[in-house]
Design a protein around this motif. Structure first.
Motif, PDB file in Angstrom:
ATOM      1  N   GLN A 117       0.813  -1.113  -0.121  1.00  0.00           N
ATOM      2  CA  GLN A 117       0.114  -0.020   0.071  1.00  0.00           C
ATOM      3  C   GLN A 117       0.641   1.267   0.042  1.00  0.00           C
ATOM      4  O   GLN A 117       0.633   2.287  -0.535  1.00  0.00           O
ATOM      5  CB  GLN A 117      -0.942   0.029   1.411  1.00  0.00           C
ATOM      6  N   LEU A 118       1.883   1.232   0.672  1.00  0.00           N
ATOM      7  CA  LEU A 118       3.079   2.318   0.766  1.00  0.00           C
ATOM      8  C   LEU A 118       3.539   2.610  -0.715  1.00  0.00           C
ATOM      9  O   LEU A 118       3.846   3.647  -0.831  1.00  0.00           O
ATOM     10  CB  LEU A 118       3.978   2.032   1.883  1.00  0.00           C
ATOM     11  N   GLN A 119       3.550   1.744  -1.308  1.00  0.00           N
ATOM     12  CA  GLN A 119       4.038   1.919  -2.719  1.00  0.00           C
ATOM     13  C   GLN A 119       3.009   2.489  -3.865  1.00  0.00           C
ATOM     14  O   GLN A 119       3.178   2.896  -4.853  1.00  0.00           O
ATOM     15  CB  GLN A 119       4.489   0.432  -3.189  1.00  0.00           C
ATOM     16  N   GLU A 120       1.760   2.294  -3.437  1.00  0.00           N
ATOM     17  CA  GLU A 120       0.636   2.916  -4.238  1.00  0.00           C
ATOM     18  C   GLU A 120       0.967   4.314  -4.455  1.00  0.00           C
ATOM     19  O   GLU A 120       1.078   5.252  -3.556  1.00  0.00           O
ATOM     20  CB  GLU A 120      -0.732   2.706  -3.559  1.00  0.00           C
ATOM     21  N   GLU A 121       1.012   4.794  -5.662  1.00  0.00           N
ATOM     22  CA  GLU A 121       0.925   6.292  -6.140  1.00  0.00           C
ATOM     23  C   GLU A 121       0.048   7.212  -5.462  1.00  0.00           C
ATOM     24  O   GLU A 121       0.336   8.392  -5.050  1.00  0.00           O
ATOM     25  CB  GLU A 121       1.228   6.241  -7.644  1.00  0.00           C
ATOM     26  N   THR A 122      -1.155   6.576  -5.244  1.00  0.00           N
ATOM     27  CA  THR A 122      -2.359   7.675  -4.895  1.00  0.00           C
ATOM     28  C   THR A 122      -2.443   7.415  -3.376  1.00  0.00           C
ATOM     29  O   THR A 122      -3.348   7.942  -2.879  1.00  0.00           O
ATOM     30  CB  THR A 122      -3.638   7.121  -5.556  1.00  0.00           C
ATOM     31  N   LEU A 123      -1.348   6.994  -2.605  1.00  0.00           N
ATOM     32  CA  LEU A 123      -1.854   6.672  -1.312  1.00  0.00           C
ATOM     33  C   LEU A 123      -2.113   8.072  -0.248  1.00  0.00           C
ATOM     34  O   LEU A 123      -3.098   8.103   0.253  1.00  0.00           O
ATOM     35  CB  LEU A 123      -0.575   6.010  -0.562  1.00  0.00           C
TER      36      LEU A 123
END
Ligand code: C2E
Ligand code: CA
Ligand code: CA
Ligand code: CA
Length: 273
Positions: A117-123
């Motif tokens: 999740q931390l790698q999600e661009e839109t976090l």
């Protein structure tokens, strides 16, 4: 362990093969679990050790599988991580928890964020959108990240910094079990250390038992961080932690993860008369 066949050829470990097949089936089931309404969120109290009152709640996801019953997140979260389903599950937990806790006075909510999740661009925008939709104030949200998710993750660290600039708090989960150096810790955008329950389990009133816990508490004092001790199961552990200067505790001694109605009961009954 791998088995050797009678000609010395390595064969697949049957137990491993079974496990992989079971994981694959579980992964397929998990893909539709959210839409079928099989996931729900429980809330475990985070307790002020001095007063005994809940100051927050950790949101913990549960999967009610139609055939297998309750599947532990320790089992299905790693599968969701690998398949990518974690993005949707994570957002479901975040939104459910923020909406729930927005209706509870005086407590914050702590939500687990997986490495993927931390790698999600839109976090960052996703989290801010959830706060806007649910009306939860940013300073009532804590995001729990494991140490290992932060090692060599400058993009992830930048996102946490941005979230913190909006007033959201960040906790390092299972602290002490990862590999981050102390120097590295001083540069992380972090507010809270959660002392892993393996260290709490070692507390027995002796200096040997409390060594690591004491070191973490002293470290967080120097860095002006709050500490939460996980996995408190006995009154002795709670008393020793309080003596050592730990502010907040969590564990079966106080309560197991609870359905929302039960958490609210506990909250109401703990209000000073
Ligand atoms: P965690 O984040 O370290 O959560 C604490 C776990 O310790 C929870 O297990 C909780 O029920 C358990 N626990 C609390 N008090 C005690 C105690 O006194 N003794 C013992 N032995 N255990 C205690 P749970 O709910 O089964 O969750 C296991 C793990 O699954 C979590 O560990 C977390 O890594 C992951 N997880 C759970 N919910 C989520 C979620 O929504 N998102 C993500 N990414 N991971 C989640
Ligand atoms: Ca956690
Ligand atoms: Ca933890
Ligand atoms: Ca853990």
């Amino acid at each position: 362990a791998k088995h050797l066949g009678k000609h010395g050829v390595q064969l697949h470990d049957p137990a491993m093969t079974d496990r992989r097949a079971a994981d694959a089936r579980l992964g397929e089931d998990l893909a539709g679990a959210l839409d079928r309404g099989e996931l729900h969120v429980l809330y475990q109290p985070l307790v002020d050790l001095a007063s005994g009152r809940p100051v927050g709640a950790e949101a913990l996801v549960r999967w009610q599988h139609p055939r297998l019953g309750v599947v532990s997140p320790a089992r299905f979260i790693p599968i969701a991580e690998r398949s990518g389903t974690i993005a949707d599950i994570g957002m479901f937990v975040l939104e459910t928890a923020c909406r729930q806790v927005a209706g509870w006075d005086g407590v914050y909510v702590s939500v687990n964020v997986s490495p993927r999740q931390l790698q999600e661009e839109t976090l960052v925008t996703d989290v801010l959108d959830v706060l806007a939709r649910t009306g939860l104030a940013p300073d009532r949200l804590v995001l729990e990240i494991t140490e290992s998710a932060l090692v060599d993750e400058s993009a992830g660290i930048a996102k946490l910094r941005a979230l913190r600039d909006h007033g959201i708090h960040v906790a390092i989960d299972d602290f002490g079990t990862g590999y981050s150096s102390l120097h590295y810790l001083t540069r992380l955008p972090v507010d809270i250390l959660k002392i892993d329950r393996s260290f709490v389990a070692e507390l027995n009133g002796t200096p040997e038992g409390s060594g690591i816990t004491e070191a973490i508490l002293r470290l967080s004092q120097v860095l002006h961080l709050t500490t939460v001790a996980e996995g408190i199961e006995t009154a002795e552990q709670a008393a020793e932690l309080q003596l050592l200067g730990c502010a907040i505790g969590q564990g079966y001694l106080f309560a197991r993860p609870l359905p929302p109605a039960r958490f609210l009961e506990l909250l109401v009954s703990s209000v000073p008369q």
